[in-house]
Design a protein around this motif. Sequence first.
Motif, short mmCIF file in Angstrom:
data_model
loop_
_atom_site.label_atom_id
_atom_site.label_comp_id
_atom_site.label_asym_id
_atom_site.label_seq_id
_atom_site.Cartn_x
_atom_site.Cartn_y
_atom_site.Cartn_z
N UNK A 52 0.82 -1.21 0.00
CA UNK A 52 0.00 0.00 0.00
C UNK A 52 0.86 1.27 0.00
N UNK A 53 1.92 1.27 0.79
CA UNK A 53 2.85 2.41 0.79
C UNK A 53 3.48 2.55 -0.59
N UNK A 54 3.88 1.45 -1.18
CA UNK A 54 4.51 1.48 -2.51
C UNK A 54 3.56 2.01 -3.57
N UNK A 55 2.30 1.62 -3.50
CA UNK A 55 1.30 2.11 -4.46
C UNK A 55 1.17 3.63 -4.35
N UNK A 56 1.13 4.14 -3.13
CA UNK A 56 1.03 5.60 -2.95
C UNK A 56 2.27 6.29 -3.52
N UNK A 57 3.45 5.74 -3.25
CA UNK A 57 4.69 6.35 -3.71
C UNK A 57 4.77 6.35 -5.24
N UNK A 58 4.48 5.20 -5.86
CA UNK A 58 4.60 5.14 -7.33
C UNK A 58 3.50 5.94 -8.01
N UNK A 59 2.33 6.04 -7.38
CA UNK A 59 1.27 6.89 -7.94
C UNK A 59 1.71 8.35 -7.91
N UNK A 60 2.33 8.76 -6.82
CA UNK A 60 2.83 10.13 -6.71
C UNK A 60 3.90 10.40 -7.77
N UNK A 61 4.81 9.45 -7.95
CA UNK A 61 5.84 9.60 -8.98
C UNK A 61 5.22 9.68 -10.37
N UNK A 62 4.22 8.86 -10.62
CA UNK A 62 3.59 8.83 -11.94
C UNK A 62 2.89 10.15 -12.23
N UNK A 63 2.21 10.71 -11.26
CA UNK A 63 1.48 11.96 -11.50
C UNK A 63 2.40 13.16 -11.57
N UNK A 64 3.58 13.08 -10.93
CA UNK A 64 4.51 14.22 -10.94
C UNK A 64 5.52 14.17 -12.07
N UNK A 65 6.14 13.01 -12.27
CA UNK A 65 7.25 12.97 -13.22
C UNK A 65 7.09 11.96 -14.32
N UNK A 66 5.90 11.40 -14.47
CA UNK A 66 5.72 10.36 -15.45
C UNK A 66 5.01 10.80 -16.71
N UNK A 67 5.07 12.09 -17.00
CA UNK A 67 4.39 12.56 -18.21
C UNK A 67 5.21 12.18 -19.43
N UNK A 68 4.54 12.16 -20.56
CA UNK A 68 5.20 11.79 -21.81
C UNK A 68 6.25 12.83 -22.22
N UNK A 69 6.24 14.02 -21.61
CA UNK A 69 7.22 15.06 -21.91
C UNK A 69 8.55 14.82 -21.20
N UNK A 70 8.57 13.91 -20.23
CA UNK A 70 9.79 13.61 -19.49
C UNK A 70 10.76 12.86 -20.40
N UNK A 71 12.05 12.85 -20.04
CA UNK A 71 13.00 12.05 -20.83
C UNK A 71 12.54 10.59 -20.91
N UNK A 72 12.84 9.95 -22.02
CA UNK A 72 12.31 8.60 -22.29
C UNK A 72 12.66 7.61 -21.19
N UNK A 73 13.90 7.63 -20.71
CA UNK A 73 14.31 6.68 -19.67
C UNK A 73 13.52 6.87 -18.39
N UNK A 74 13.34 8.12 -17.98
CA UNK A 74 12.58 8.40 -16.76
C UNK A 74 11.12 8.01 -16.94
N UNK A 75 10.57 8.35 -18.08
CA UNK A 75 9.17 8.02 -18.36
C UNK A 75 8.95 6.51 -18.28
#
Length: 141
Positions: A52-75
């Motif tokens: 549950x903690x991991x889901x919250x963390x990865x969801x936060x990462x996805x909404x903050x830095x996971x946009x298609x405009x990010x560098x390909x590796x990070x995305x």
Amino acid sequence: MPDTLRKPVGGALFAYAVIYTAQVVFNTFYSGALAPGDVYRVLNYLTAVGILVSVVVVWTRKTRGGSADAPAGRYLAVQAGFYCTLALAILFFTLWFRLLNLADGESVGQADNVAWYLVSVLNPLVLGTVGAGLWNSAGKG
């Protein structure tokens, strides 16, 4: 997640991933003295919290830095982490709730046993990666 919590939570997730891996690998050596099922009965509650903690963390990462405009590796890293964590969560909670609802004397099926092996592989990978990511991101804002 507040910066002051990143190191302790990240360290706890990573340490738990190591403990879980040790249980999976070495349980055959002490299964005569301590039933692995009893150990997993405790570990499953800790795993649920970690997932549950991991889901919250990865969801936060996805909404903050996971946009298609990010560098390909990070995305790709953010997307893979998110979907692997969700796959683990769905698989673990489905199996665990099924296990909790077994009648006395009833046992899990062969397909469930195979699925638990998948959880045993994914759990330390996901929790360890999320924990290390939190640990490394502490102090970086």
